[in-house]
Design a protein around this motif. Structure first.
Motif, PDB file in Angstrom:
ATOM      1  N   TYR A 157      12.010  17.889 -27.532  1.00  0.00           N
ATOM      2  CA  TYR A 157      12.597  17.385 -26.292  1.00  0.00           C
ATOM      3  C   TYR A 157      11.965  16.056 -25.886  1.00  0.00           C
ATOM      4  CZ  TYR A 157      13.822  16.845 -21.409  1.00  0.00           C
ATOM      5  OH  TYR A 157      14.271  16.322 -20.225  1.00  0.00           O
ATOM      6  N   ILE A 161      14.134  12.633 -25.303  1.00  0.00           N
ATOM      7  CA  ILE A 161      14.272  11.922 -24.032  1.00  0.00           C
ATOM      8  C   ILE A 161      13.675  10.520 -24.131  1.00  0.00           C
ATOM      9  CG2 ILE A 161      12.102  12.749 -22.999  1.00  0.00           C
ATOM     10  CD1 ILE A 161      13.581  13.016 -20.350  1.00  0.00           C
ATOM     11  N   GLN A 275      16.729  11.888 -15.902  1.00  0.00           N
ATOM     12  CA  GLN A 275      17.203  12.783 -16.957  1.00  0.00           C
ATOM     13  C   GLN A 275      16.359  14.046 -17.030  1.00  0.00           C
ATOM     14  OE1 GLN A 275      17.601  11.169 -20.941  1.00  0.00           O
ATOM     15  NE2 GLN A 275      17.712  13.223 -21.827  1.00  0.00           N
ATOM     16  N   ASP A 279      17.576  17.865 -16.427  1.00  0.00           N
ATOM     17  CA  ASP A 279      17.452  18.828 -17.521  1.00  0.00           C
ATOM     18  C   ASP A 279      16.716  20.101 -17.114  1.00  0.00           C
ATOM     19  OD1 ASP A 279      18.801  17.187 -19.235  1.00  0.00           O
ATOM     20  OD2 ASP A 279      17.021  16.338 -20.164  1.00  0.00           O
ATOM     21  N   LYS A 282      18.617  23.255 -17.441  1.00  0.00           N
ATOM     22  CA  LYS A 282      18.957  23.728 -18.796  1.00  0.00           C
ATOM     23  C   LYS A 282      17.744  24.135 -19.608  1.00  0.00           C
ATOM     24  CE  LYS A 282      20.927  19.800 -19.612  1.00  0.00           C
ATOM     25  NZ  LYS A 282      21.607  18.688 -20.325  1.00  0.00           N
ATOM     26  N   GLU A 283      16.618  23.490 -19.360  1.00  0.00           N
ATOM     27  CA  GLU A 283      15.418  23.727 -20.160  1.00  0.00           C
ATOM     28  C   GLU A 283      14.364  24.474 -19.351  1.00  0.00           C
ATOM     29  OE1 GLU A 283      15.737  23.083 -23.131  1.00  0.00           O
ATOM     30  OE2 GLU A 283      17.120  21.401 -23.361  1.00  0.00           O
TER      31      GLU A 283
END
Length: 493
Positions: A157, A161, A275, A279, A282-283
């Motif tokens: 990740y 990013i 971002q 996120d 979702k994460e």
């Protein structure tokens, strides 16, 4: 006489009882010697155990230094040369390309062996994992967790990013002209290039406005560098204590920005922090502290490595006028080939800077910023008859490969033209300024693009000379003891 007898007897009895209570001096000496002997035996046992660590095979040769301290002091002694640090060089000459030592209480195997180094960087997640010394790890970790050792999905990740915001695609599509504009503006009011580089990275990652912000975040990050290789002794007055204080203040600044951003009804910056916040839904591994530490680490890495490399390049160019002349000629040719001399720098022009990239490569070859790449052995590792025990730290000194006279002729000479005849296969095996394997620095292209753009603006728009400074010191990180003072003026059209 009887009266005297009555007075004397108690006195005699008192004297006799005092003698009875006094210790026997020979017995005291015997007990004392026994205690000393036991202590000597115990300390000798502990010292022997420290000097000869347990291993299910043959350890690499070397020495462990003193318990707890190890050979830390020898490693952080300043060296005023671009050559390999004297501690590593002397050890390698005495014990060979792979040897053992101890730094800040941690047993370490140090390697300047190219074959072993290439092998280890490919074993991420199998035989080794990313690792940092306590002094570094605590500076870049949340309380109670070591996020610097992120592996698997977390590491994937972070790379993703980072590449989304300063990888090749964003550099080609929008960042290159932004870098050029920012460098030109900064040079007009030049004060300190490390702060300039930090301010641009901070604007890119968290939309930080250095000019109007009451928080001087760049100063905190600059101060933190001093704690990299300091002994992790967290008491007032020590370098490490001050670095932790600056680190905590920098994190507080980032946490404040995070709170303001997350409480905003609409996030509109579209930067790296936006971002990461988006996120979080979702994460599951993206709590607040982790996001803040990721931003902190990326900010530090982006400005520290670029500023050190840029300082070295400017110093080397000032000492090698022939290199500066060819560099200037290359960039003047770029302007001459444009339809409009005042148009912005393009990606094709950046890729055409052949000699500029040779200059950058040569400076990066000479000036490896970090002392080495650190990995931790997950299991016993066998190599060339030696065993590296599980749990030990491995330091891969890639700068040794780049300064090896068997690899590069006259390795301490600044010679950008040497890169003209080196093929890509040779370079991939003998040039690793940004690490290797899956842990190769995600900001490699960003760093090279920033350096090339800076040089383009500098030689086409400014005249400059070095006034003073430029004394190189490794302790073991590359720095300049007295700074680098440059005088320059804009070129009139």
């Amino acid at each position: 006489m009887k009266a005297r007898d009555l007075q004397t007897k108690p006195l005699l009895a008192s004297k006799g009882s005092t003698q009875h209570l006094q210790p026997n001096l020979p017995e005291m000496w015997t007990i004392g010697l026994c205690i000393v002997a036991v202590l000597v035996i115990y300390l000798s046992y502990r010292l022997n155990k420290w000097s000869n660590p347990k291993c299910n095979g043959i350890l690499p040769p070397g020495s462990m230094g003193l318990p707890l301290i190890g050979e830390t002091l020898q490693l952080i002694v300043p060296s005023y040369s671009l050559d390999l640090h004297p501690f590593i060089k002397k050890k390698a000459q005495k014990y060979g390309p792979i040897f053992r030592t101890s730094v800040a209480g941690s047993p370490i195997v140090v390697s300047i062996d190219p074959e072993f180094n290439h092998y280890i960087v490919k074993q991420e997640g199998r035989l080794v994992e990313l690792w940092y010394l306590d002094s570094f790890s605590k500076l870049f970790s949340t309380e109670g967790e070591n996020k610097t050792n992120a592996i698997g999905v977390v590491h994937k990740y972070i790379r993703s990013i980072a590449l989304n915001h300063f990888g090749v695609d964003p550099l080609k599509e929008k960042l290159l002209p932004q870098i050029e504009e920012f460098v030109d503006k900064a040079l007009q009011t030049w004060s300190s290039h490390p702060l300039m580089i930090f301010d641009f990275s901070a604007k890119l990652f968290i939309s930080y406005d250095a000019e109007n912000s009451p928080m001087k975040m760049s100063e905190k990050f600059t101060n933190i560098l001093g704690g990299f290789m300091s002994f992790p002794l967290n008491i007032p007055g020590t370098t490490y204590h001050k670095c932790l204080k600056d680190r905590n203040e920098a994190l507080s600044m980032l946490r404040k920005i995070f709170k303001e951003r997350i409480n905003s009804p609409k996030r509109h910056f579209e930067d790296l922090l936006d971002q990461a916040i988006n996120d979080t839904d979702k994460e599951k591994f993206l709590p607040e502290d982790f996001i803040i530490n990721v931003v902190f680490g990326l900010l530090f890495a982006s400005f520290e490595s670029i500023s050190a490399a840029l300082s070295l390049i400017l110093n080397l160019l000032a000492e090698h006028p022939a290199v500066l002349q060819e560099l200037t000629d290359e960039h003047k040719a770029i302007l001459k080939n444009r339809e409009s001399p005042n148009s912005i720098l393009t990606w094709d022009e950046y890729k055409s800077m052949t000699f500029t990239h040779q200059v950058i490569n040569e400076a990066l070859r000479l000036g490896g910023v970090a002392p080495g790449l650190l990995r931790k052995a997950l299991k016993d590792i066998e190599f060339k008859g030696y065993t590296i025990p599980a749990g030990w730290t491995i330091m891969l000194v890639n700068s040794a490969i780049q300064l090896n006279p068997n690899t590069y002729k006259d390795p301490l000479a600044f010679n950008p033209w040497r890169w003209k005849d080196l093929d890509s296969l040779f370079v991939s095996k003998n040039f690793m300024p940004f690490g290797g394997g899956i842990r190769q620095c995600v900001g490699a292209e960003y760093s090279k693009t920033f350096l090339a753009t800076f040089l383009h603006v500098l030689v086409t728009k400014y005249r400059w000379t070095k006034v003073k400074g430029g004394t190189i010191v490794r302790n073991p990180i590359l720095e300049f003891t007295d700074g680098l003072h440059i005088k320059f003026s804009a070129i009139s059209n």
